[in-house]
Scaffold this motif. Structure first.
Motif, PDB file in Angstrom:
ATOM      1  N   CYS A  82       3.140  -3.654   0.838  1.00 29.46           N
ATOM      2  CA  CYS A  82       3.264  -2.129   1.123  1.00 29.46           C
ATOM      3  C   CYS A  82       4.555  -1.564  -0.020  1.00 29.46           C
ATOM      4  CB  CYS A  82       3.663  -1.615   2.292  1.00 29.46           C
ATOM      5  SG  CYS A  82       2.708  -1.157   3.441  1.00 29.46           S
ATOM      6  N   LEU A  83       5.757  -3.002   0.126  1.00 30.52           N
ATOM      7  CA  LEU A  83       6.386  -2.646  -0.864  1.00 30.52           C
ATOM      8  C   LEU A  83       5.946  -3.867  -2.707  1.00 30.52           C
ATOM      9  CD1 LEU A  83       9.417  -3.531   0.969  1.00 30.52           C
ATOM     10  CD2 LEU A  83       9.452  -1.515  -0.581  1.00 30.52           C
ATOM     11  N   VAL A  84       5.217  -4.509  -2.656  1.00 30.14           N
ATOM     12  CA  VAL A  84       5.069  -5.191  -2.952  1.00 30.14           C
ATOM     13  C   VAL A  84       4.254  -4.337  -4.260  1.00 30.14           C
ATOM     14  CG1 VAL A  84       3.108  -7.259  -4.349  1.00 30.14           C
ATOM     15  CG2 VAL A  84       4.734  -7.788  -2.072  1.00 30.14           C
ATOM     16  N   SER A  85       2.966  -3.137  -3.825  1.00 28.06           N
ATOM     17  CA  SER A  85       1.933  -2.781  -4.152  1.00 28.06           C
ATOM     18  C   SER A  85       2.835  -1.754  -5.026  1.00 28.06           C
ATOM     19  CB  SER A  85       0.746  -2.788  -3.637  1.00 28.06           C
ATOM     20  OG  SER A  85      -0.034  -3.927  -3.248  1.00 28.06           O
ATOM     21  N   ALA A  86       3.167  -0.994  -3.346  1.00 31.21           N
ATOM     22  CA  ALA A  86       3.766   0.553  -4.382  1.00 31.21           C
ATOM     23  C   ALA A  86       5.360   0.050  -4.387  1.00 31.21           C
ATOM     24  CB  ALA A  86       3.667   1.340  -3.027  1.00 31.21           C
ATOM     25  N   GLY A  87       6.399  -0.466  -4.747  1.00 28.64           N
ATOM     26  CA  GLY A  87       7.669  -0.467  -4.712  1.00 28.64           C
ATOM     27  C   GLY A  87       8.167   0.419  -4.257  1.00 28.64           C
ATOM     28  N   SER A  88       9.207   1.195  -6.071  1.00 28.17           N
ATOM     29  CA  SER A  88      10.238   2.387  -5.624  1.00 28.17           C
ATOM     30  C   SER A  88       9.571   3.618  -4.772  1.00 28.17           C
ATOM     31  CB  SER A  88      10.676   2.697  -6.695  1.00 28.17           C
ATOM     32  OG  SER A  88       9.654   2.806  -7.519  1.00 28.17           O
ATOM     33  N   LEU A  89       7.981   3.736  -4.922  1.00 29.65           N
ATOM     34  CA  LEU A  89       7.123   4.724  -4.944  1.00 29.65           C
ATOM     35  C   LEU A  89       7.637   4.797  -3.109  1.00 29.65           C
ATOM     36  CD1 LEU A  89       4.217   4.733  -7.265  1.00 29.65           C
ATOM     37  CD2 LEU A  89       5.606   6.421  -7.286  1.00 29.65           C
ATOM     38  N   PHE A  90       7.144   3.886  -2.333  1.00 29.37           N
ATOM     39  CA  PHE A  90       7.234   3.136  -0.757  1.00 29.37           C
ATOM     40  C   PHE A  90       8.679   3.465  -0.547  1.00 29.37           C
ATOM     41  CE2 PHE A  90       7.317   0.685   3.091  1.00 29.37           C
ATOM     42  CZ  PHE A  90       6.330   1.498   3.773  1.00 29.37           C
ATOM     43  N   ILE A  91       9.602   3.175  -0.972  1.00 28.20           N
ATOM     44  CA  ILE A  91      10.978   3.180  -0.533  1.00 28.20           C
ATOM     45  C   ILE A  91      11.102   4.854  -0.646  1.00 28.20           C
ATOM     46  CG2 ILE A  91      13.118   2.962  -1.393  1.00 28.20           C
ATOM     47  CD1 ILE A  91      12.271   0.148  -0.725  1.00 28.20           C
ATOM     48  N   ASP A  92      10.623   5.244  -2.032  1.00 29.08           N
ATOM     49  CA  ASP A  92      10.486   6.663  -1.802  1.00 29.08           C
ATOM     50  C   ASP A  92      10.496   7.938  -0.448  1.00 29.08           C
ATOM     51  OD1 ASP A  92      12.876   6.735  -4.271  1.00 29.08           O
ATOM     52  OD2 ASP A  92      10.640   7.052  -5.612  1.00 29.08           O
ATOM     53  N   ALA A  93       9.597   7.465  -0.681  1.00 28.55           N
ATOM     54  CA  ALA A  93       8.144   8.098   0.746  1.00 28.55           C
ATOM     55  C   ALA A  93       8.891   8.012   1.929  1.00 28.55           C
ATOM     56  CB  ALA A  93       6.269   7.796   0.766  1.00 28.55           C
ATOM     57  N   VAL A  94       9.254   6.159   2.356  1.00 24.02           N
ATOM     58  CA  VAL A  94      10.145   6.575   3.553  1.00 24.02           C
ATOM     59  C   VAL A  94      11.873   7.369   3.153  1.00 24.02           C
ATOM     60  CG1 VAL A  94      11.775   5.158   4.675  1.00 24.02           C
ATOM     61  CG2 VAL A  94       9.700   4.235   4.089  1.00 24.02           C
ATOM     62  N   ALA A  95      12.038   7.781   2.587  1.00 22.92           N
ATOM     63  CA  ALA A  95      13.566   8.198   1.921  1.00 22.92           C
ATOM     64  C   ALA A  95      13.213  10.027   2.043  1.00 22.92           C
ATOM     65  CB  ALA A  95      14.657   7.708   0.587  1.00 22.92           C
ATOM     66  N   GLU A  96      12.176   9.771   1.757  1.00 21.18           N
ATOM     67  CA  GLU A  96      11.684  11.854   1.595  1.00 21.18           C
ATOM     68  C   GLU A  96      11.610  11.874   2.836  1.00 21.18           C
ATOM     69  OE1 GLU A  96       9.146  12.055  -1.404  1.00 21.18           O
ATOM     70  OE2 GLU A  96      10.644  11.649  -3.275  1.00 21.18           O
ATOM     71  N   GLY A  97      10.638  11.111   4.291  1.00 20.81           N
ATOM     72  CA  GLY A  97      10.235  11.648   5.093  1.00 20.81           C
ATOM     73  C   GLY A  97      11.937  11.060   5.968  1.00 20.81           C
ATOM     74  N   GLY A  98      12.665  10.568   5.571  1.00 25.02           N
ATOM     75  CA  GLY A  98      13.734  10.195   6.144  1.00 25.02           C
ATOM     76  C   GLY A  98      14.263   9.632   7.628  1.00 25.02           C
ATOM     77  N   GLY A  99      12.923   9.276   7.461  1.00 23.08           N
ATOM     78  CA  GLY A  99      12.967   7.314   8.875  1.00 23.08           C
ATOM     79  C   GLY A  99      13.892   6.211   7.829  1.00 23.08           C
TER      80      GLY A  99
END
Ligand code: NDP
Length: 391
Positions: free
Chosen positions: A133-150
């Motif tokens: 998840c992080l290797v391929s999507a990097g900051s997009l994945f981090i942003d998705a977690v942050a936006e979701g609030g988890g």
């Protein structure tokens, strides 16, 4: 779906039939099982008997196989249980979207990305074993977690170790992190000795018991390569702040070096249940019956620099981090294709790194992803390019 009992925590395990998945269920059962937890969903792929047995045992609401052709088999195996059944990619996303506050992301490879993102977007806490998840999507994945609030709770043992010793109010004083690597089964082998090894030989990890693919990735050190990129995004570091040291005993799981010269480490016996338990009980600690470290018996801890000639994966990770763009997704897509070909006996062990390097050369310069579509497109291009070299 609404919770049946508000006092129970609701969990989902994506990849419950794998090595991390079975360890997660073991931890859940040791920490109270059905008395303390409700299992919203479990997912697997090919191991239908185990998935059905787990779902019945823990009383899951939904069981999903990623393999659409196995839907009927799973349905039969769960008939009369009242457990809902689904299959395929949409079934995995349905599992991820079920109301559960904590989701273990333990599907192997890029297949884990879609469902994990779905769980992140709806605000679940993500216990992240799936490094892709992080290797391929990097900051997009981090942003998705942050936006979701988890919360993002690292489960990979090295990242979990860093998570445990990283002092949140001292992040500005972090100089470097040191990821430890066991060196795998070929630590002392020459290139000639590695040339003709089979998947069965490569999967025999000296310290950790893991799934087939990550075990072979440990032998080639591609696992460490993925972990370097994972750490970069997870802890927001520059590439030069990430060091790798070979530590054959796998007792120190990783370290954080601070600007005052202090180095904080997390130690333990190699058992993923410690990291899983930490992610499940965070911010508290739980009681787990894992083996305790016996320092007198251990006697020594050894360290050596990784050999980037025999294990070029390390320098490919550094290159992916420095070039940025979508090179993480490219590295991973090419690596997964080459790894599948090695497992099938179609290419040799050393060819895996050659293929990844050539695919990275061919796709260098692609711009950074601005959407998940860009990530999936880069992954797909890398797989196609790698497959052409394998024909
Ligand atoms: P396993 O191969 O043991 O298990 C993988 C899981 O994913 C199984 O549940 C498997 O189902 C399922 N699966 C396989 N293919 C697909 C697919 N195409 N779509 C959906 N599900 C699929 O892997 P591990 O448990 O070892 O590793 C899982 C993840 O955790 C990996 O990303 C790995 O890098 C990471 N990790 C693992 C560690 C370990 O100690 N094992 C340590 C740190 C990180 P089935 O078995 O039913 O086919």
């Amino acid at each position: 779906m609404a919770s049946g009992d508000d006092s129970k925590r609701r969990l989902t395990i994506l990849g419950s039939t794998g090595s991390i998945g079975t360890s997660t269920l073991d931890v859940v059962e040791r920490l109270g099982g059905r008395d303390r937890f409700e299992i919203a969903a479990l997912t697997g792929n090919g191991n239908i008997p185990l998935l059905a047995e787990q779902a019945r045992r823990i009383g899951a609401e939904l069981a999903v196989t990623a393999d659409e052709d196995r839907y009927g088999e799973l349905k039969d195996a769960l008939s009369g249980s009242g457990i809902e059944v689904a299959a395929g990619r949409s079934g995995l996303v349905e599992a991820a979207e079920r109301d559960a506050g904590w989701v273990m992301a333990a599907i192997v490879g890029n297949a884990g990305l879609g469902p994990t993102l779905a769980a992140a977007r709806r605000g679940a806490d993500i216990a992240l074993a799936n490094k892709e998840c992080l290797v391929s999507a990097g900051s997009l994945f981090i942003d998705a977690v942050a936006e979701g609030g988890g919360r993002l709770l690292p489960v990979d043992s090295e990242h979990n170790a860093i998570f445990q010793v990283l002092e949140n109010d001292q992040r500005h004083a972090v100089e470097r992190i040191v990821l430890t690597a066991s060196g795998g089964p070929f630590r002392t082998k020459t290139l000639d000795e590695m040339r003709d090894v089979t998947a069965d030989v490569a999967r025999a990890h000296p310290n950790w018991s893991m799934g087939l693919k990550i075990s072979i990735d440990s032998a080639s050190m591609f696992n460490k390569a993925l972990e370097m990129i994972e750490a970069r995004h997870l802890f927001r570091l520059r590439p030069e702040q990430i060091e790798v040291i070979v530590h054959p005993q796998s007792v120190i799981h990783s370290m954080v070096g601070y600007t005052d010269g202090s180095v904080l480490a997390q130690l333990g016996c190699p058992d993923m249940r410690t990291a899983i338990g930490y992610a499940l009980s965070y911010p508290k600690r739980c009681d787990l019956p894992v083996e305790r470290l016996d320092f007198a018996r251990l006697a020594r801890l050894d360290f050596e620099a990784p050999d980037e000639v025999r294990f070029p994966a390390i320098k490919l990770a550094r290159r992916a981090m420095e070039e940025g763009g979508v090179q993480g997704a490219v590295l991973n897509g090419a690596k997964e294709t080459a790894l599948d070909a090695f497992i099938k006996g179609r290419i040799g062990f050393l060819a895996m790194a050659d293929i990844v390097e050539k695919v990275m050369d061919g796709l260098a310069g692609l711009p950074a992803a601005t959407s998940m579509d860009d990530v999936f497109a880069a992954d797909e291009s890398a797989r196609r390019a790698a497959a052409k070299m394998i024909r």
